[in-house]
Design an enzyme around this catalytic site. Sequence first.
Site, PDB file in Angstrom:
ATOM      1  N   TYR A  94     -10.906  -7.367   5.969  1.00 38.12           N
ATOM      2  CA  TYR A  94     -10.137  -6.612   6.959  1.00 38.12           C
ATOM      3  C   TYR A  94     -11.113  -6.065   7.997  1.00 38.12           C
ATOM      4  O   TYR A  94     -12.189  -5.556   7.648  1.00 38.12           O
ATOM      5  CB  TYR A  94      -9.398  -5.441   6.310  1.00 38.12           C
ATOM      6  N   GLU A 118      -6.220  -9.366   8.618  1.00 38.92           N
ATOM      7  CA  GLU A 118      -4.979  -8.851   9.195  1.00 38.92           C
ATOM      8  C   GLU A 118      -4.398  -9.686  10.327  1.00 38.92           C
ATOM      9  O   GLU A 118      -3.266  -9.448  10.764  1.00 38.92           O
ATOM     10  CB  GLU A 118      -5.155  -7.391   9.658  1.00 38.92           C
TER      11      GLU A 118
END
Length: 372
Positions: A94, A118
């Site tokens: 992430y 993401e």
Amino acid sequence: MLVGVPKEIKVHEYRVGLVPASVRELVHRGHKVLVQKGAGLGIGFDDDAYKAAGAQIAATAKDIFAKAEMIVKVKEPQPAEIKMLRQGQTLFTYLHLAADPAQTKGLMKAGTVSIAYETVTGARGGLPLLAPMSEVAGRMAIQVGAHCLEKEQGGIGVLLGGVPGVPAAKVVILGGGVAGTNAARMAMGLEAHVVVIDKAIERLYALDLQFGSRLHTAFATIDAIESHVLSADLVIGAVLVPGAAAPKLVTRDMVRRMKTGLVLVDISIDQGGCFETSHATTHADPTYVVDGVVHYCVANMPGAVARTSTHALNNATLPFVLALADKGYRKALADDPHLRAGLNIMGGRITYKAVADVFRLRHTPAEEALGL
């Protein structure tokens, strides 16, 4: 390929990039995995479990970053980790760059191939690597929100579901995506009065079909947001613009006019937050108060339930990790447009438009950066 898994160093972050079962899959395919000593202890996996799966154990993060061709993490690299990254190394984790200019500059300078969980897309739409953590965060938001509503925590002192003769608390959820839907499900399970606000009519229609009369929905206008949040007991910010900064839907003036003890939980904080008064907090010190309103803005909420979160995340990321290891980043990104959508920075250039737009920097399409 030599895949490295360092121990997470963000405050109260216990998740780990790969569980032993994922390591075993990589080793079975002929890859080598280097795991930092103690990396899995926070979720109950000791070094022996990783050794049994075929991993080698490294004493320090420096060993991992120096040797690995690909780094697999959970949270964005911290400043000390960015300094250890090197040119051409693949980083898969992430990133949430739109809310983090320092990290963006650091990764550009390092010259890494930075792929963000993401922004990887799914064949049927959606964001499959963000979804598991959005599910966890959405469900947790009601759990922590209910706790913060307790008087001892600074809240107004109401029980979400009420009791016979006493009305249930009003929960307003901004955003009807994965996080918002899971928050709504939990809040309704506790018998709260729940309102979901979203700008997509089709999403509101789907929620109405899914939950029926138990759930109230409203189309997102300034007037609707203001009206509902000012009468709420608990507000959940679950707004997502993929890869970009979250819009500020609740203004400082609205917060000033809220009742004392109202609670705001900002799931969107990884992307900068959707309340003007939001700033990131940690599990060590999760809340603060502005104008009598309690704010919970922990930037790694799923880290609190690290074991559940790690397994859920690995279920989603493993196919992409295997593809990157089997093919190398160039072929893996070239072959799969959904994985390619996760490429945010490569060779010092920003390859994700929403991130470039936020910082007003030049955008280089991923295809151009890869020479496709």
